[in-house]
Every structure is written in C-alpha cells, then in structure tokens.
Enzyme design. Structure first.
Site, PDB file in Angstrom:
ATOM      1  N   ASP A 160       0.844  -1.313  -0.022  1.00  0.00           N
ATOM      2  CA  ASP A 160      -0.072  -0.040   0.001  1.00  0.00           C
ATOM      3  C   ASP A 160       1.109   1.227  -0.008  1.00  0.00           C
ATOM      4  OD1 ASP A 160      -2.308  -1.776   0.645  1.00  0.00           O
ATOM      5  OD2 ASP A 160      -1.285  -2.032   2.129  1.00  0.00           O
ATOM      6  N   HIS A 188      -4.651  -3.347   6.454  1.00  0.00           N
ATOM      7  CA  HIS A 188      -4.409  -3.740   4.819  1.00  0.00           C
ATOM      8  C   HIS A 188      -5.847  -4.210   4.253  1.00  0.00           C
ATOM      9  CE1 HIS A 188      -3.216  -4.964   0.909  1.00  0.00           C
ATOM     10  NE2 HIS A 188      -3.668  -6.370   1.242  1.00  0.00           N
TER      11      HIS A 188
END
Ligand SMILES: NC(=O)C1=CN([C@@H]2O[C@H](COP(=O)(O)OP(=O)(O)OC[C@H]3O[C@@H](n4cnc5c(N)ncnc54)[C@H](O)[C@@H]3O)[C@@H](O)[C@H]2O)C=CC1
Ligand SMILES: O=C([O-])CC(=O)C(=O)O
Length: 329
Positions: A160, A188
C-alpha cells in the site's frame, strides 16, 4: 569471512507470490548481497510437488548465496531455526464465504503456525504476515507464540505504501525517489488510510504541493485502498510480483534500516500511540535501525486524518473481537 546463512521460511511457497518471491530472496534482495540464505518452503500436501518444481528452478539459477532448500508440509520442520518467516500461504475468500468463515479458516492456519514458530524458530525470529486478512492473521499467530516478543510479528502494508508513493509521483510529476515520509495507517484493507500530510516531495510538504483535497479524498485514497481489487479485475488474479516486491522491501528495511529523513509503513502491534488501542496490529509510520523499529512520534493528526485512521482502526478492533470470540486469540 563466510557468514552463517540466515534461515528464511516461506509459507505458501508454491503460490503465485511465492514464485515471485523466492528467486529474489535467493539472489540477495531480502537481506543483502553478502548474506547467504537457507530456504525452508512450507506448503500443504497438495502444494509440495509444485514447490519441488520451484526448488528445481532455484537450483538451476546457481545463486551463489543460496546454500540449502528444504521443502516440507510440517510446520515444526519448516520453522526450525527460522530467522525470518514470511507467512504468505492463506485461505482465500471463496464465493458465499462470510467474514467469520474466512477468519476462522485462517485461524486454522495461523494459530498452528504461530505455535510452531514459538516452539522451533531462532531467538531472533522476525515474522512478516502477507496472507490476508494480514493484520488479523498476524495477531492470531502472535497470540499463539507467547515466548516470542510480540513486536516480532508484523503485517504487510508496504505494498500500500509503495502504491501510494507511485500514485503521488504520477500526480505531481515528481520522481518516486523524491517522495519521503508517506504513511499508511490502519488495516491492509479498503479502510486503510494513505496519509500525505507529513509526506515530503523533494523536501516540500506533499499535501501543500498537491493542494487539492478533492483529489485526495475522491481519487488518491480510494485508488490506493482499492488497488488490490483493481489488479484482480485487470489481471484475473491478485497482485503477485508487486506483493513479493513489497515483502522484500518490508524485511529489507526492517533488517537494514530506514534512510535518514525518511520512514516506512509497517503493520505492527500498537503500543497505544496515536490513540490506536494497544495490541491490535495496525499500520504506523516507523523508522528502523539495527533490526528494530520505532513508531514515529509527535505527528500532528488533523481532522481529515483522524476520522480515517479511526475508521480503519475500528475495523481492526472488530476483527480482533471476532477472532477472540472464535477462541483464536
Ligand atoms: N498484504 C498484502 O499486501 C497482500 C496480501 N496478499 C495475500 O497473500 C496471500 C497469498 O497470495 P497468492 O500467493 O497470490 O495465493 P496463491 O493461492 O497463489 O498461493 C497460496 C499458497 O499457499 C498455500 N497454502 C495454503 N495453506 C497453507 C498452509 N497452511 N501452509 C502453507 N502453505 C499454505 C497454497 O497451497 C498455495 O500454494 C493471499 O492471502 C493474498 O490475499 C496478496 C497481495 C498483497
Ligand atoms: O486483495 C487481495 O487478495 C490482494 C491484496 O491484498 C492486494 O493486492 O492488496
């Protein structure tokens, strides 16, 4: 001087991330160009044959740093003497599966693996959980390993982090290498919060440079948070090479340190910083040095950020409560 090889265990070794990961570990990208490695590939019985095929290919590369490969479906063997464990193998969500079913199925994987790490790994074991839901799987493994310091269990939000840097570079025309101090907060998952308010682009504040709150809220954050789904839509399979690359980055940074004037994002057990409940595994800005990490302290969190951090943390506490109810932690 010949260094003692580092034992690196990879679960889910026959999967698509495993295939992208193992060659880079063996060629020195995980730990450094002068660190020999022994690979331990842990698979379920159905995955052993494919893992053997991958091991044949690893042999065929004649990597100077790769000393030994062992393939097993026994977690006690797979984690024996492990210095680094990359927990990639997980139970994917299938049609009709509820969230509780997914957490429960993964509990069946990460609880015994946590216990096997507890009982067999080296004292300096470092664990990265990649398999989804990564943060909560890391919590399950950690809870099953009471003799291992809790902070050694981490979850991957580096993909990410890298995605956010790349999107910000594209928006501003900056070089990726000019972007520092970006943060992924939380889970996440689609609730994660990529924060550019403290990020710098060639030394200037990124949010001020961008100066476009609509882009931030309507484009940047959802693009980063939903990138995994966009890859699945485009590729017909979830991210593999970029996930493997992020796993390499996560461990490399943890072991070798962050650069001066920069930080990274890691899912780590919260110590209560920034109002994140102690114990849940949430992503924070961290600096690393000598194989340890520290949460970056003292950042001013504005209202925009606070609401988004809180939303992702709420999801994490709900996942924690669900696995607690299932008796997994
Ligand atoms: N945290 C992150 O940023 C990302 C996480 N992921 C997650 O990583 C995981 C793996 O992804 P892929 O490699 O694409 O999946 P895959 O399905 O290609 O491979 C998974 C492998 O794990 C093995 N496996 C299943 N249970 C196991 C067990 N108990 N012990 C050892 N091996 C086991 C399977 O046999 C299979 O070979 C998925 O959960 C995926 O959602 C994927 C991308 C990014
Ligand atoms: O959604 C998935 O399974 C893959 C994933 O985590 C990602 O690409 O971020």
């Amino acid at each position: 001087m010949t260094r003692t090889p580092v034992n690196v265990t990879v679960t889910g070794a026959a999967g698509q991330i495993g295939y992208a990961l193992l060659f880079r570990i063996a060629s020195g990208h995980l730990l450094g160009p002068d660190v020999p490695v022994n690979l331990r590939l842990l698979e379920i019985p159905q995955g052993l044959k494919a893992a053997e095929g991958t091991a044949m290919e690893l042999d065929d590369c004649a990597f100077p740093l790769l000393r030994d490969i062992e393939i097993t479906d026994d977690a006690n063997v797979g984690f024996a003497g492990a210095n680094v464990a990359l927990l990639v193998g997980a139970r994917p969500r299938t049609k009709g599966m509820e969230r509780g079913d997914l957490l429960s199925a993964n509990g069946g994987i990460f609880k015994p693996q946590g216990k096997a790490i507890n009982d067999n790994a080296a004292d300096d074991i470092k664990v990265l959980v990649v398999g989804n839901p990564a943060n909560t799987n890391a919590l399950i493994a950690q809870a099953a390993a009471p003799d291992v310091p809790a902070e050694r269990f981490t979850a991957m939000t580096r993909l990410d982090h890298n995605r956010a840097i790349s999107q910000l570079a594209a928006k501003t025309g900056a070089a990726v290498s000019d972007i520092k101090k970006l943060t992924i907060w939380g889970n996440h998952s689609a609730t994660q919060y990529p924060d550019i308010f403290h990020a710098e682009i060639a030394g200037k504040n990124a949010a001020e440079l961008v100066n476009d709150e609509a882009w931030l809220g309507d484009t940047f954050i959802p693009t980063v948070a939903k990138r995994g789904a966009a890859i699945i839509e485009a590729r017909g399979a979830s991210s593999a090479a970029s996930a493997a690359n992020a796993a390499i980055d996560h461990v490399h940074t943890w072991v070798n340190g962050t650069a001066a004037g920069d930080w990274t994002s890691m899912g780590i057990p919260s110590d209560g910083s920034y109002g994140v409940p102690e114990g849940i595994i949430s992503s924070f800005p961290v600096t690393t040095e000598n194989g340890t990490y520290k949460i970056v302290q003292g950042l001013d969190i504005n209202e925009f950020s606070r609401a988004r951090i809180d939303a992702s943390v709420k999801e994490l506490t709900e996942e924690r409560d669900a696995v607690r109810e299932l008796g997994l932690i």
